[in-house]
Design an enzyme around this catalytic site. Structure first.
Site, mmCIF file in Angstrom:
data_model
loop_
_atom_site.group_PDB
_atom_site.id
_atom_site.type_symbol
_atom_site.label_atom_id
_atom_site.label_comp_id
_atom_site.label_asym_id
_atom_site.label_seq_id
_atom_site.Cartn_x
_atom_site.Cartn_y
_atom_site.Cartn_z
ATOM 1 N N TRP B 43 0.811 -1.313 0.053
ATOM 2 C CA TRP B 43 0.014 0.068 0.070
ATOM 3 C C TRP B 43 0.816 1.300 0.088
ATOM 4 O O TRP B 43 0.227 2.425 0.012
ATOM 5 C CB TRP B 43 -0.956 0.113 1.196
ATOM 6 C CG TRP B 43 -2.052 -0.880 1.288
ATOM 7 C CD1 TRP B 43 -2.351 -2.096 0.584
ATOM 8 C CD2 TRP B 43 -2.847 -1.164 2.437
ATOM 9 N NE1 TRP B 43 -3.101 -2.513 0.968
ATOM 10 C CE2 TRP B 43 -3.884 -2.129 1.918
ATOM 11 C CE3 TRP B 43 -3.121 -0.328 3.222
ATOM 12 C CZ2 TRP B 43 -4.938 -2.482 2.753
ATOM 13 C CZ3 TRP B 43 -4.111 -0.614 4.316
ATOM 14 C CH2 TRP B 43 -5.302 -1.676 3.949
HETATM 15 S S1 SF4 Z 1 3.476 -1.620 6.241
HETATM 16 FE FE1 SF4 Z 1 5.242 -1.660 4.510
HETATM 17 S S2 SF4 Z 1 5.033 -3.419 3.311
HETATM 18 FE FE2 SF4 Z 1 3.233 -3.059 4.401
HETATM 19 S S3 SF4 Z 1 1.694 -2.147 3.015
HETATM 20 FE FE3 SF4 Z 1 2.899 -0.366 4.444
HETATM 21 S S4 SF4 Z 1 4.665 0.190 3.064
HETATM 22 FE FE4 SF4 Z 1 3.822 -1.547 2.282
#
Ligand code: SF4
Ligand code: SF4
Lengths: 254, 151
Positions: B43
Site C-alpha cells: 500500500w
Molecule cells: S507496512 Fe510496509 S510493506 Fe506493508 S503496505 Fe505499508 S509500506 Fe507496504
C-alpha cells in the site's frame, strides 16, 4: 558434583588426542564455513561495494584515531552489550546465549587441552563450564520458544522448524546433551552415558559443520555491520537522518 | 513505491511484520530477516519503514517511472514527536525534511479484543461496533425515522 572434569567419562570412549584433534577440526570447519559463506553468498562483495559507496558519499575523512575510537565504541556498546537490539528481551537473551556459549567454549578448550583425562582438574573450570552451559540454555530456550520472530509475529507454532533454526536447534541440542551426558555419567548409568555422548558429538558436529547453511556466521557479521554504521554516521555518508534527540530506538520498542 | 529490507541492518525483530496492514512483510525462513513478499500489493503506507527500529527498510521506486539507485530513509523520534526523512537521489543530491507525528500515540489504540463483545441486537443497528465510543463522540448523528406513509 559439577566440580569434576565433565570430559573424563568421554575419555572412556575416545583418547584425549582424538578429542583435541576433534576440537581443532571443528575450529577449522567454522573458519572454512564462514569463508565459504562470505564468498558463495557474495557477502564479501556486498561489504566491498558498500564500502565504495560510503567512501564516495563521505563528507569527512576519518583518520586512524577516529577509526580506533569507533572500533572501541562498537566493541563496548554493540558487541559487549548487544546495544544494537532495541527489544530488551531479545537483548538479554542474546547476552545470556553469547556469554554463556563463550564461557562454555573456552572452558571446554581448557578442559580438553590442559586437563585431558586428568582427575586433578581445578574445580573452578567445571563449575564455569556448567554455568556457561546453563546460561546458553536459558537464553537459548527463552529465544526459541518465546522470542523467535516467526513464532511471535508470523503466528507460526514453535515446533515448526525452518532452515534459519538450524543454528539455534543444533546449539541447544549440543549443549543440552553435554549436560545430560554429564548427569548420566554422574548417575553411573553407562547406557545413558553412551547414548548422550553420541548425541552430544552428533549435534556438536552438526553445529560447527553447518556454518555455510546456518546462521552461525551472523555472530561475525553483526559487529562488522555495527562498525560500518558508526563509521557512516561519523563520516557523513549515512543514509539516515541524524537523530536530533540522540534517540535511536523508539521508546515504544524497548 | 514498495519497500525492501536491507538484510545486514535487519535484526529480525518482527515489528514490520506486526504493523503491515497488507500482511506482506514476512520473515525469510533462511536468514530470519524480513522481506516484502508481494511488492505489488504494498500500500506504500510506509508504516513498516517508520516502525523499523533498525531503519532497515528502504523504499524502491517502480522502475517504469523512478530510476533505481535512490534511497529513502526514515527516522522516527517518538519523544520529539517527529519523523525525519532523508532522500538521497541517484545523482548524489540529498533532501532532508521533518514532519510532526500527527497520529495517535504508539500503542494507544485499543485492539478490538479489548472492547466488550456487542450483543446480537447490534447486528440490526446502523452503528458499527465500538461506535460512538471509539470515535470519541457522545452519539452519532442519525437520520430522522421516516414515516411509513411517506414512503
Ligand atoms: S507496512 Fe510496509 S510493506 Fe506493508 S503496505 Fe505499508 S509500506 Fe507496504
Ligand atoms: S522491523 Fe526492521 S529490524 Fe525488525 S524485522 Fe522488520 S526490517 Fe527487520
Amino acid at each position: 558434583m559439577f566440580t569434576t572434569n565433565p570430559f573424563l567419562p568421554l575419555s572412556e570412549f575416545v583418547s584425549p588426542a582424538v578429542m583435541q584433534g576433534y576440537v581443532v577440526l571443528m575450529a577449522l570447519a567454522v573458519a572454512v564455513g564462514t569463508a565459504f559463506d562470505l564468498l558463495h553468498d557474495r557477502k564479501f562483495e556486498f561489504f566491498l561495494r558498500d564500502r565504495k559507496r560510503r567512501k564516495a558519499a563521505a563528507q569527512r575523512q576519518l583518520g586512524g584515531a577516529d577509526m580506533a575510537a569507533i572500533a572501541a565504541k562498537t566493541l563496548a556498546h554493540d558487541v559487549a552489550t548487544f546495544g544494537e537490539f532495541c527489544n530488551r528481551q531479545r537483548r538479554i537473551s542474546h547476552v545470556l546465549m553469547f556469554y554463556g556459549f563463550v564461557l562454555y567454549l573456552l572452558t571446554t578448550i581448557a578442559l580438553i587441552f590442559v586437563y585431558p583425562a586428568d582427575t586433578s582438574t581445578p574445580a573452578v573450570l567445571p563449575l564455569l563450564w556448567n554455568l556457561g552451559a546453563l546460561m546458553t540454555l536459558l537464553g537459548g530456550y527463552w529465544f526459541f520458544f518465546l522470542l523467535r520472530v516467526n513464532v511471535v509475529h508470523d503466528g507460526q507454532p514453535p515446533w515448526r522448524l525452518v532452515r534459519a533454526d538450524l543454528f539455534i536447534v543444533t546449539l541447544l541440542a549440543s549443549v543440552s546433551f553435554a549436560l545430560l551426558f554429564e548427569l548420566a555419567a554422574m548417575a553411573g548409568n553407562p547406557a545413558a552415558t553412551g547414548l548422550c555422548a553420541g548425541l552430544y558429538i552428533l549435534f556438536t558436529t552438526a553445529l560447527f559443520v553447518s556454518v555455510p547453511w546456518s546462521k552461525f556466521a551472523h555472530m561475525f557479521y553483526k559487529p562488522v555491520v555495527a562498525f560500518q554504521r558508526r563509521v557512516e554516521e561519523a563520516d557523513g555518508s549515512s543514509d539516515l537522518p541524524s537523530p536530533t534527540g540522540g534517540e535511536r530506538c523508539p521508546p515504544s520498542h524497548t | 513505491m514498495p519497500t525492501f529490507t536491507y538484510m545486514t541492518r535487519c535484526d529480525g525483530c518482527g515489528e514490520c511484520v506486526d504493523i503491515c496492514p497488507s500482511d506482506i512483510m514476512h520473515i525469510d525462513p533462511v536468514y530470519r530477516r524480513s522481506y516484502n513478499v508481494e511488492p505489488n500489493f504494498c500500500w506504500e503506507c510506509y508504516s513498516c519503514v517508520k516502525a523499523c527500529p533498525q531503519h532497515a527498510i528502504d523504499v524502491r521506486g517502480f522502475a517504469d517511472f523512478a530510476p533505481l539507485g535512490h534511497s529513502v530513509r526514515v527516522l522516527r523520534e517518538e519523544k520529539m514527536g517527529t519523523i525525519s526523512w532523508k532522500i538521497r537521489y541517484r545523482d548524489g543530491r540529498v533532501k532532508e525534511f521533518t514532519f510532526p507525528i500527527r497520529t495517535t500515540p504508539w500503542g494507544s489504540i485499543k485492539p478490538p479484543s479489548d472492547y466488550a463483545a456487542p450483543d446480537a441486537n447490534a447486528l440490526g443497528s446502523q452503528m458499527l461496533a465500538h461506535e460512538p465510543t471509539a470515535l470519541g463522540v457522545e452519539m452519532l448523528p442519525t437520520l430522522p425515522v421516516l414515516d411509513k406513509k411517506e414512503v
